[in-house]
Design an enzyme around this catalytic site. Structure first.
Site, PDB file in Angstrom:
ATOM      1  N   PHE A  34       0.839  -1.199   0.000  1.00  0.00           N
ATOM      2  CA  PHE A  34       0.000   0.000   0.000  1.00  0.00           C
ATOM      3  C   PHE A  34       0.878   1.255   0.000  1.00  0.00           C
ATOM      4  CE2 PHE A  34      -2.077   3.288   2.675  1.00  0.00           C
ATOM      5  CZ  PHE A  34      -3.188   3.568   1.895  1.00  0.00           C
ATOM      6  N   TYR A  35       1.853   1.313   0.887  1.00  0.00           N
ATOM      7  CA  TYR A  35       2.715   2.490   0.982  1.00  0.00           C
ATOM      8  C   TYR A  35       3.620   2.636  -0.248  1.00  0.00           C
ATOM      9  CZ  TYR A  35       1.140   3.059   5.776  1.00  0.00           C
ATOM     10  OH  TYR A  35       0.366   3.252   6.890  1.00  0.00           O
TER      11      TYR A  35
END
Length: 171
Positions: free
Chosen positions: A139-140
C-alpha cells in the site's frame, strides 16, 4: 456519504472499530487517548459526517532519522547533521467494513497533507511509516514510499516529494 477527519476526542465512539488487526483495534480503544494527553502522538479519526463512530484513524508524531540510515542519494541532499527531523505516521487503520471504498487512501493523503503544513512550522525532511505486514508495505509503496535499506517494512517519503502532491492554490 461524506466523511470528516478530526483529532480524536472523548465523544468519538471507538468501541465497534475492527480493522482486523487486534493490536491496531486495541490501540484505538485503550491507548490513543493516553498518547494524545501525553503528547506522544496525535490521533486523527475518520467518521461519517455528523456521526461519532470511528471508521478509520492515523497517528502523527515527530521523530528523527539517523542520516546514515537513508539512501545516499537522499542523504546527499540533506544537511550533514547526524540526525534529521521527520514525521512518523505511527498507525493507520480502517475498519474492515469500509475497505474497498478508497478511504485508506483518503486517510493517508490527509496525513501527508497535514505533514506538509506542519513541516513549514516545525521542520521535517521526510515522513516515515512502519508497515505491519507485506500488504501494508505494498500500500505504501503504491504512494512512492521507499524502504529503508536495512529494513524493508520501514519506509519513508521525502517531504519535497509530498509537497509536490499538494500544489498551493493559484500556482
Amino acid at each position: 456519504m461524506k466523511h470528516c477527519i478530526e483529532i480524536l476526542g472523548k465523544g468519538h465512539d471507538r468501541s465497534a472499530f475492527d480493522c482486523g488487526i487486534p493490536e491496531l483495534d486495541a490501540y484505538l480503544r485503550t491507548q490513543a487517548g493516553q498518547d494524545a494527553r501525553r503528547f506522544a502522538a496525535v490521533p486523527y479519526v475518520l467518521c461519517e459526517q455528523g456521526q461519532t463512530r470511528v471508521i478509520g484513524y492515523y497517528t502523527l508524531s515527530s521523530m528523527s532519522i539517523d542520516l546514515v540510515e537513508l539512501p545516499q542519494t537522499l542523504a546527499a541532499r540533506l544537511p550533514r547533521y547526524p540526525v534529521v527531523p521527520a514525521i512518523l505516521i505511527g498507525r493507520l487503520a480502517l475498519d474492515r467494513r469500509f475497505h474497498g471504498q478508497g478511504l485508506g487512501e483518503h486517510l493517508l493523503l490527509d496525513a501527508l497533507h497535514r505533514c506538509t503544513r506542519q513541516a513549514h512550522v516545525v521542520a521535517a525532511a521526510a515522513v516515515v511509516v512502519e508497515a505491519m505486514h507485506d500488504k501494508a508495505a505494498h500500500f505504501y509503496r503504491h504512494y512512492d514510499f521507499t524502504p529503508f535499506p536495512d529494513s524493508p517494512r520501514r519506509m519513508f517519503i521525502p517531504m519535497q516529494a509530498i509537497i509536490k502532491l499538494f500544489p498551493k492554490p493559484n500556482q
